[in-house]
Design an enzyme around this catalytic site. Structure first.
Site, PDB file in Angstrom:
ATOM      1  N   ARG A 135      51.172  32.767  43.829  1.00 42.58           N
ATOM      2  CA  ARG A 135      52.070  33.484  42.926  1.00 42.58           C
ATOM      3  C   ARG A 135      53.545  33.307  43.327  1.00 42.58           C
ATOM      4  O   ARG A 135      54.441  33.458  42.522  1.00 42.58           O
ATOM      5  CB  ARG A 135      51.650  34.953  42.972  1.00 42.58           C
ATOM      6  CG  ARG A 135      52.185  35.915  41.979  1.00 42.58           C
ATOM      7  CD  ARG A 135      52.227  35.438  40.575  1.00 42.58           C
ATOM      8  NE  ARG A 135      50.989  35.323  39.858  1.00 42.58           N
ATOM      9  CZ  ARG A 135      50.279  36.326  39.368  1.00 42.58           C
ATOM     10  NH1 ARG A 135      50.675  37.563  39.539  1.00 42.58           N
ATOM     11  NH2 ARG A 135      49.176  36.120  38.703  1.00 42.58           N
TER      12      ARG A 135
ATOM     13  N   LYS B 149      40.731  56.849  39.848  1.00 37.41           N
ATOM     14  CA  LYS B 149      39.938  55.730  40.345  1.00 37.41           C
ATOM     15  C   LYS B 149      38.678  56.276  41.014  1.00 37.41           C
ATOM     16  O   LYS B 149      38.737  57.274  41.730  1.00 37.41           O
ATOM     17  CB  LYS B 149      40.768  54.924  41.346  1.00 37.41           C
ATOM     18  CG  LYS B 149      40.255  53.535  41.607  1.00 37.41           C
ATOM     19  CD  LYS B 149      41.325  52.661  42.230  1.00 37.41           C
ATOM     20  CE  LYS B 149      40.781  51.275  42.486  1.00 37.41           C
ATOM     21  NZ  LYS B 149      41.818  50.337  42.890  1.00 37.41           N
TER      22      LYS B 149
ATOM     23  N   GLU C 229      54.032  39.494  45.318  1.00 35.66           N
ATOM     24  CA  GLU C 229      54.044  38.400  46.291  1.00 35.66           C
ATOM     25  C   GLU C 229      55.369  37.658  46.285  1.00 35.66           C
ATOM     26  O   GLU C 229      55.865  37.262  47.343  1.00 35.66           O
ATOM     27  CB  GLU C 229      52.896  37.424  46.000  1.00 35.66           C
ATOM     28  CG  GLU C 229      51.496  37.985  46.219  1.00 35.66           C
ATOM     29  CD  GLU C 229      50.989  38.840  45.075  1.00 35.66           C
ATOM     30  OE1 GLU C 229      51.671  38.924  44.033  1.00 35.66           O
ATOM     31  OE2 GLU C 229      49.903  39.442  45.223  1.00 35.66           O
TER      32      GLU C 229
HETATM   33  C1  LIG Z   1      48.374  38.549  42.218  1.00 34.01           C
HETATM   34  C2  LIG Z   1      47.384  39.457  42.878  1.00 34.01           C
HETATM   35  N1  LIG Z   1      47.712  40.075  44.032  1.00 34.01           N
HETATM   36  C3  LIG Z   1      46.824  40.867  44.651  1.00 34.01           C
HETATM   37  C4  LIG Z   1      45.589  41.079  44.129  1.00 34.01           C
HETATM   38  C5  LIG Z   1      44.557  41.906  44.875  1.00 34.01           C
HETATM   39  N2  LIG Z   1      44.237  43.130  44.112  1.00 34.01           N
HETATM   40  C6  LIG Z   1      43.153  43.212  43.346  1.00 34.01           C
HETATM   41  S1  LIG Z   1      43.029  44.660  42.558  1.00 34.01           S
HETATM   42  C7  LIG Z   1      44.431  45.210  43.267  1.00 34.01           C
HETATM   43  C8  LIG Z   1      44.935  46.575  42.924  1.00 34.01           C
HETATM   44  C9  LIG Z   1      45.181  46.712  41.467  1.00 34.01           C
HETATM   45  O1  LIG Z   1      45.710  47.961  41.198  1.00 34.01           O
HETATM   46  P1  LIG Z   1      45.834  48.451  39.710  1.00 34.01           P
HETATM   47  O2  LIG Z   1      46.385  47.377  38.863  1.00 34.01           O
HETATM   48  O3  LIG Z   1      46.565  49.737  39.718  1.00 34.01           O
HETATM   49  O4  LIG Z   1      44.339  48.647  39.262  1.00 34.01           O
HETATM   50  P2  LIG Z   1      43.260  49.708  39.816  1.00 34.01           P
HETATM   51  O5  LIG Z   1      42.462  48.968  40.832  1.00 34.01           O
HETATM   52  O6  LIG Z   1      44.000  50.861  40.406  1.00 34.01           O
HETATM   53  O7  LIG Z   1      42.482  50.072  38.632  1.00 34.01           O
HETATM   54  C10 LIG Z   1      44.981  44.271  44.121  1.00 34.01           C
HETATM   55  C11 LIG Z   1      46.198  44.447  44.933  1.00 34.01           C
HETATM   56  C12 LIG Z   1      45.289  40.430  42.923  1.00 34.01           C
HETATM   57  N3  LIG Z   1      44.083  40.559  42.347  1.00 34.01           N
HETATM   58  N4  LIG Z   1      46.203  39.649  42.323  1.00 34.01           N
END
Ligand SMILES: Cc1ncc(C[n+]2csc(CCOP(=O)(O)OP(=O)(O)O)c2C)c(N)n1
Length: 655
Positions: free
Chosen positions: A412, A296, A384
């Protein structure tokens, strides 16, 4: 570096469309990747936006577009969607980056209204596999659609969502489904990923280097003269069988057991390896999971692993409107900080207090809480539903769980709110950050439905503080209440401590009148109380009307006595909230007006709330203006309604 765009990004300038990458060799793609990275860093550090995720998938995006035919034959679904910046650049939207996440500018998430390459408008995580599977199922068994691939790219964080597991479970049961899941594993959610799945993926990741060696051998064999493309399949099978020397647990056995052909792990920054993986699996008429390992924030400063700061950049070019206060008293500490500080204070006093976050430690302000009370800060990952049900279990076991989940993401966990929490009357304190319009993240993140979706659940107490001082009071009150409570507060700052109205103790269902008047009343929910007071000042100055202002504090139960009093004595009553009109606070007041019948005329109630439509990204103040809820328009709307009302003070003078 030159400021002439042609000189700085020659490959990007020359790029006609995404299909052009198909004609580029891997050296060319690597050079293009470097330009895309430089462009994203340059642009997003100015505008602000999700920096880290996009930088991590530059090579992956290029390889996907090089090997698949998106839009014409195949479909691509990005999970969450915050990593779509390279995708947007490739699909003709580079010129729109200066307007990223700004009002009427380009969205920070995929949006089919912007491009046919964007399959769905998303922002919440965990759903991509299901959506892609929908396409794959629709194509399944149709001769004309044979060979079409539905590709979902999902991060290791989002894979923790229950929805993702449900989709793997279902998708893997179709042996002939042309579903490709690309697991983008960077060991990061917003913070480092948590949980057993994360540990499992870490062990799988450790075999990446071995795979790289195997591929080197494979490439060498492929270079032997006269061994051409026709033996590619054989080589791929050979390659996969060689992987058998890697311990089984490291080979994605979980995914294999779920019915997916597992390929990987491979270096997600190696275009060559990525293209190989896509080609090697292209002939397969079955669900496939390709595990790619990325970093990342790759290329930004030192791209330190586990650097949470790369997730989102605030940007240096913040538009002037961002600093416009919604009401004059604003400028105090953020509600998020006030929540987190008070959670620490409560935990210090009471060992039963635990906090729960679903991968939003930073966003909900709980980093310090975690440092202080490591065992009492439960980061459940992007889960969630589990977080809410877990909170209910803890409450039933005698704990005081504070569940800190953004208003939008709590959606969710709706059924858990109903069954595990409301039905059991579990004493869970929900602290809903980002309640209301959220600004740059836009429609997917606006937390504007929570009053509606919680108000209909029996046993829930709903409240919203006018300021940070009242937030602390509400958290204390919630801890004494024998049942579930939800406290919603907005993104950003509250009223300055020196400008906050006095804080007096109150009980459940008790509002307060903060200003008196006889020409009408504004009953406000949450920080809108200060906006109502400002409207009152302006109206008094222009037309001489005297409004009373009520701080409702509760959307459930309403302060029936106080509200009925205003409904009875005022010629007109306005309700004001940062929530959609359907089912919100104003609806509750209208229900009360109707239930009491008799002297209360519902026609005298005017609901000032968000319209029944999705509100786009931009500054919060711009969104409020769009919804006719900024101070100027509020004043105009209230004044227009009061036009027929003779000011009571004037009447008193005349009679
Ligand atoms: C249902 C939901 N919960 C929380 C979030 C907040 N959120 C946005 S990106 C993220 C992290 C995502 O991690 P990953 O899927 O590993 O992608 P990366 O950012 O590491 O590429 C979170 C927790 C969200 N977008 N949707």
């Amino acid at each position: 570096m030159s400021t002439d765009p042609d000189l700085r990004y020659p490959l990007l300038e020359a790029l006609g469309g995404p299909e052009d990458v198909k004609d580029m060799d891997n050296d060319g793609l690597r050079a293009l990747a470097a330009e895309i990275r430089a462009f994203i860093i340059d642009s997003v550090t100015r505008t602000g936006g999700h920096l880290g995720a996009g930088l991590g998938v530059v090579e992956l995006t290029l390889a996907l577009f090089a090997e698949y035919q998106f839009n014409q034959r195949d479909k691509l679904v990005w999970d969450v969607g915050h990593q779509c910046y390279p995708h947007k650049i490739l699909t003709g939207r580079r010129a729109q980056f200066p307007s990223l996440r700004q009002w009427q500018g380009m969205s920070g998430f995929p949006d089919p209204a912007e491009s046919p390459f964007d399959t769905v408008k998303t922002g919440h995580g965990g759903t991509s596999i299901s959506t892609a599977m929908g396409f794959a199922l629709a194509w399944r068994g149709r001769q004309a659609d044979a060979g079409r691939k539905a590709v979902a790219v999902i991060g290791d964080g989002s894979l923790q969502e229950g929805n993702a597991f449900e989709a793997l479970n279902h998708g893997g049961s179709f042996k002939d489904l042309e579903l490709v899941v690309v697991l983008n594993d960077n060991n990061m959610s917003i913070s480092p990923s948590v949980g057993a799945l994360s540990a499992y993926l870490a062990s799988a990741r450790s075999s990446t280097w071995l795979n790289a060696r195997l591929r080197t051998i494979q490439s060498a064999i492929r270079r032997i003269p006269r061994i051409g493309d026709e033996v590619e399949d054989v080589l791929q099978r050979w390659y996969h069988s060689l992987q058998g020397i890697i311990p089984q647990h490291a080979l994605g056995i979980i995914f294999e057991e779920l019915g997916f052909f597992y390929y990987g792990p491979i270096d997600g920054h190696d275009v060559d390896a990525l293209r190989h993986a896509f080609r090697a699996t292209h002939w397969m008429r079955r669900p496939v999971l390709i595990h790619v390992v990325t970093r990342k924030g790759r290329g930004y400063k030192d791209d330190v692993p586990e650097a949470t700061c790369y997730h989102a950049a605030s940007g240096s070019k913040v538009p002037a409107s961002a600093s416009v206060a919604e009401y004059p008293e604003q400028g105090g500490p953020s509600f998020t900080t006030a929540f987190a500080d008070h959670a620490i204070a409560m935990a210090e006093r009471d060992p039963r207090v635990v906090v729960i976050t679903a991968a939003m430690l930073e966003g909900t302000g709980l980093v310090q809480f975690q440092q202080r009370f490591r065992d009492r800060c439960l980061d459940v990952g992007m889960a969630e539903q589990h977080g809410v049900a877990l909170a209910a279990g803890l409450a039933l076991a005698g704990y005081t769980p504070i569940c800190a989940i953004y208003s939008t993401f709590l959606q969710r966990a709706y059924d858990q709110l109903f069954q595990e929490v409301a039905l059991q009357r579990a004493r869970v304190i929900f602290c809903l950050d980002r309640g209301g319009l959220v600004g740059a993240d836009g429609a997917t993140h606006n937390g504007v439905f929570d009053i509606a979706y919680l108000r209909c659940l029996p046993n829930f107490v709903l409240m919203s503080p006018r300021d940070t001082g009242e937030l602390a009071q509400m958290m204390e009150l919630a801890a004494t209440h024998d049942g579930p409570t939800a406290i919603r507060y907005p993104r950003g700052s509250g009223a300055r401590p020196d400008a906050q109205l006095a804080h007096v103790p109150f009980t459940i269902g008790e509002g307060e009148r903060v200003a008196d008047g006889d020409d009408g009343c504004v009953i406000a929910y949450g920080p809108a109380v200060y906006a109502a007071l400002e409207v009152r000042r302006r109206v008094a100055a222009t037309s001489g009307h005297a409004l009373s202002v009520v701080n409702a504090r509760f959307a459930k139960p309403l302060d029936e006595r106080l509200i009925a009093e205003e409904l009875t004595r005022q010629p007109v009553v306005f309700t004001l909230e940062d929530h959609v009109v359907a089912g919100g606070f104003g609806s509750a007041v209208l229900e009360l007006a109707r239930a009491r019948g008799g002297p209360i005329d519902a026609n005298r109630v005017e609901v000032l709330a968000l319209p029944d439509r999705f509100v786009d990204h931009g500054q919060r103040t711009e969104q409020l203006t769009d919804c006719r809820l900024d101070l100027d328009q509020l004043t105009a709307r209230v004044s227009a309604r009061l036009a027929g009302v003779r000011p009571a003070a004037l009447l008193r003078l005349v009679t």
